[in-house]
Design a protein around this motif. Structure first.
Motif, short mmCIF file in Angstrom:
data_model
loop_
_atom_site.label_atom_id
_atom_site.label_comp_id
_atom_site.label_asym_id
_atom_site.label_seq_id
_atom_site.Cartn_x
_atom_site.Cartn_y
_atom_site.Cartn_z
N ARG A 19 0.85 -1.19 0.00
CA ARG A 19 0.00 0.00 0.00
C ARG A 19 0.88 1.24 0.00
NH1 ARG A 19 -4.79 -1.35 4.47
NH2 ARG A 19 -6.26 -2.23 2.98
N THR A 20 0.48 2.25 -0.76
CA THR A 20 1.25 3.49 -0.75
C THR A 20 1.07 4.19 0.59
OG1 THR A 20 -0.57 4.88 -1.59
CG2 THR A 20 0.81 3.74 -3.23
N LEU A 21 1.99 5.08 0.90
CA LEU A 21 1.89 5.84 2.15
C LEU A 21 0.61 6.66 2.18
CD1 LEU A 21 5.60 7.05 2.55
CD2 LEU A 21 4.50 5.07 3.61
N ALA A 22 0.21 7.18 1.03
CA ALA A 22 -1.02 7.96 0.96
C ALA A 22 -2.24 7.08 1.25
CB ALA A 22 -1.14 8.60 -0.42
N GLU A 23 -2.26 5.87 0.69
CA GLU A 23 -3.38 4.96 0.93
C GLU A 23 -3.44 4.55 2.40
OE1 GLU A 23 -5.01 0.56 -0.53
OE2 GLU A 23 -3.13 1.38 -1.33
N LEU A 24 -2.31 4.24 3.00
CA LEU A 24 -2.29 3.86 4.40
C LEU A 24 -2.79 4.99 5.30
CD1 LEU A 24 1.09 1.93 4.57
CD2 LEU A 24 -1.19 0.98 4.96
N GLU A 25 -2.39 6.20 4.96
CA GLU A 25 -2.85 7.35 5.75
C GLU A 25 -4.37 7.44 5.71
OE1 GLU A 25 -2.35 12.22 5.80
OE2 GLU A 25 -0.88 10.96 4.77
N SER A 26 -4.95 7.24 4.54
CA SER A 26 -6.41 7.32 4.40
C SER A 26 -7.10 6.20 5.16
CB SER A 26 -6.77 7.27 2.91
OG SER A 26 -8.17 7.25 2.74
N VAL A 27 -6.59 4.98 5.05
CA VAL A 27 -7.20 3.82 5.71
C VAL A 27 -7.16 3.98 7.22
CG1 VAL A 27 -6.89 1.36 6.17
CG2 VAL A 27 -6.77 2.21 3.82
N LEU A 28 -6.02 4.37 7.76
CA LEU A 28 -5.88 4.49 9.21
C LEU A 28 -6.70 5.66 9.75
CD1 LEU A 28 -2.09 3.68 9.44
CD2 LEU A 28 -3.92 2.35 10.48
#
Length: 466
Positions: free
Chosen positions: A445-454
Motif C-alpha cells: 500500500r502506498t503511504l497515501a493509501e495507508l494514511e487514508s485507511v488508518l
C-alpha cells in the motif's frame, strides 16, 4: 519512447542501489554499536575495576545516548531535514567511536558511548523514515528489512571481533570498528536526494515532485504528490498530541507500540548479555558461551537474509503472528530450562531456544517494527512520532541493559535469568494479541493509501464503542 523509458529505469536502479547503501550503513552502525560490549564487557570490567552497577552504566551509556538522540531528533529534523540529520549522525558516530577506542578510564568511555548512542538514536529514527519516503511501495518493506539485515550483520561482526581479540586486551578495536559504518553512512547519505516531505517543508515543491517522479511509478507518484500537498498545510504534531487526535490516534499508537515490541520481547538480553546467559546455563565454560553467542549471531544473519524475501512475499500481519508466537514459546522454554539449571539438558535446550528466538525475531518483531513505524505514520507527524517510538524503544532497552546484570547478578544466577525470560514471554504474548487486534495489513500500500485507511479507522473508533 524506448530510450526515455530505459533511461528512467537506469535512474531508478541507480537510486535503488544508493538507498540500499544507506540502509546497509545505518543498520551496520546500529548493530555494531549495540553488540560492541557483549564479549568485551568482562575485559573492560577488569581493566577499569568496575562494580556490577558501574558495568551496567558503561553498557547502557549507548542506550542512554540513543534515547537522547531520539528525543532531540524531531525538532532538529524539522529544522535541518532528514538527509542532513543522517549525515550528521555519521560524522558524530565516527568521532564517538574514536573517543571510545582511546578512552583512558570508564568516564571517558561512558561519554563516548553516550555520543555514539546519540548518533545511533538519530540514525535509527531518521534512517527508516527517509528510506520509506524515497522508496516505492512495492519494495519499501524489503528495503527497510535490508536495514535490519545490516544490523544483524553488524552484531555478527562485533561478536566475531570479540572472539578474535579474546582473551587479550584489544577490546578497543571493537569500538574503533564502529567508525567504519559511521563513515559509510555520512558518505552514502550525500548520494541520495532529500525527502519530498523536507523539500515541501522548505518551499521547494518542484524538487519534491521531481524526487517522487524519479523514485516511483507515475500513478503512485501522483497519489503521493496529492497527499503531500494536502499534508504540507497541516502543522507538525507530537506523539502526545497525536494520541488525542481521533484521526492520528491509531497510527501513533501502532508506531509507539511497535517501538516497544521490538525491545520488550527480550532481544536486549540476547544482544547485550547472551554470553552471560549461556554461562549461567553451563554451556562449556567461557569459550563455549562465546561460541554459542557467535552461533546465535550467525543464525540471526542467515534468518535476516531469508526475512528480506519473506517480507517481500508475505504480509506484515501473518509474519508478526507467527514470529511473536515463536518468540513467546522460545522464551518460555529457555526460561523453564534455566529455572531448572543443573540438568544435562539445560545448556542444549537454552541454545536451541535462543536460536528459535532469534530466527523468529529476524522476520517479525525485528524488522517489522521499523517497517510499521515508517509506514503507518502520516507525513506531518512521521519524524516526531518516529522519534518518540524509538525513544520508547531505547528507553526499554536502557532498562534491560542497566538492570539485567543487577537482577541476574554477575556472574548470572540461572534461576533469575529463567524468571526474567518468563517475563519476556508474557510480554511477547501481549504484543501478539495487540497485533491481532489493532494492526492492519500495510504490505504493497502506498503511504497515501495507508494514511487514508488508518484515518478512516480512527474516525470509526472514536469515541470507543467497546
Amino acid at each position: 519512447m524506448t530510450a526515455p523509458v530505459e533511461a528512467q529505469s537506469a535512474q531508478a536502479r541507480a537510486m535503488g542501489l544508493r538507498l540500499v547503501a544507506v540502509a546497509l550503513s545505518a543498520g551496520a552502525l546500529f548493530g555494531l554499536s549495540i553488540a560492541a560490549m557483549n564479549q568485551t564487557v568482562e575485559q573492560v570490567r577488569l581493566e577499569f575495576v568496575l562494580s556490577s552497577l558501574q558495568q551496567g552504566f558503561v553498557v547502557s551509556g549507548l542506550v542512554a545516548g540513543a534515547l537522547l538522540g531520539c528525543l532531540a531528533c524531531g525538532a532538529l529534523t524539522d529544522r535541518l531535514g532528514r538527509r542532513q540529520m543522517l549525515t550528521m549522525a555519521g560524522v558524530l558516530g565516527t568521532a564517538a567511536a574514536a573517543l571510545c577506542a582511546v578512552s583512558p578510564d570508564q568516564y571517558v568511555l561512558f561519554a563516548g558511548r553516550i555520543l555514539l548512542g546519540f548518533a545511533v538514536g538519530v540514525a535509527s529514527t531518521v534512517g527508516p523514515v527517509l528510506l520509506a519516503e524515497l522508496a516505492a511501495a512495492g519494495w519499501r518493506g524489503a528495503l527497510i528489512t535490508t536495514y535490519q539485515l545490516a544490523l544483524t550483520a553488524g552484531v555478527l561482526l562485533a561478536f566475531t571481533v570479540g572472539v578474535t581479540v579474546h582473551p587479550g586486551h584489544n577490546w578497543r578495536l571493537m569500538f574503533l570498528v564502529n567508525a567504519v559504518p559511521a563513515v559509510a553512512l555520512a558518505v552514502t547519505t550525500l548520494l541520495i536526494p532529500s525527502s519530498p516531505e523536507d523539500l515541501m517543508a522548505h518551499g521547494e515543491p518542484n524538487r519534491a515532485r521531481a524526487v517522487l517522479a524519479a523514485t516511483r511509478a507515475p500513478m503512485e507518484a501522483r497519489a503521493e504528490w496529492a497527499a503531500l500537498r494536502s499534508n504540507c498545510a497541516r502543522p507538525s504534531k507530537s506523539a502526545l498530541r497525536g494520541l488525542f487526535d481521533p484521526v492520528l490516534r491509531l497510527p501513533v499508537a501502532i508506531a509507539l507500540g511497535a517501538g516497544l515490541m521490538n525491545a520488550l520481547v527480550g532481544i536486549g538480553a540476547v544482544a547485550y548479555y547472551s554470553t552471560l546467559v549461556f554461562d549461567a546455563a553451563g554451556v562449556g565454560g567461557g569459550s563455549g558461551a562465546e561460541l554459542a553467542t557467535l552461533s546465535v549471531a550467525a543464525v540471526n544473519l542467515v534468518a535476516s537474509v531469508v526475512a528480506v524475501g519473506l517480507i517481500s512475499r508475505y504480509g506484515r500481519r501473518p509474519l508478526l503472528t507467527i514470529g511473536l508466537a515463536g518468540i513467546t514459546a522460545s522464551m518460555a522454554t529457555a526460561g523453564g530450562a534455566l529455572m531448572a539449571a543443573g540438568r544435562p539438558v539445560t545448556g542444549p535446550l537454552t541454545i536451541v531456544a535462543m536460536l528459535v528466538f532469534i530466527t523468529c525475531f529476524a522476520f517479525s518483531a525485528g524488522p517489522l517494527a521499523w517497517v510499521l513505524i515508517a509506514e503507518v505514520l502520516p507525513s506531518e507527524v512521521r519524524v516526531r512520532v518516529a522519534g518518540s517510538a524509538l525513544a520508547g524503544n531505547w528507553g526499554a532497552n536502557l532498562l534491560v541493559a542497566l538492570l539485567f546484570p543487577v537482577i541476574v547478578h554477575t556472574p548470572a544466577i540461572a534461576y533469575r535469568v529463567g524468571l526474567t525470560f518468563q517475563v519476556f514471554a508474557a510480554l511477547s504474548l501481549t504484543f501478539l494479541w495487540l497485533v491481532l487486534r489493532f494492526v492492519p495489513e500495510t504490505k504493497d500500500r502506498t503511504l497515501a493509501e495507508l494514511e487514508s485507511v488508518l484515518a478512516s479507522r480512527g474516525r470509526r473508533q472514536s469515541p470507543p464503542t467497546g
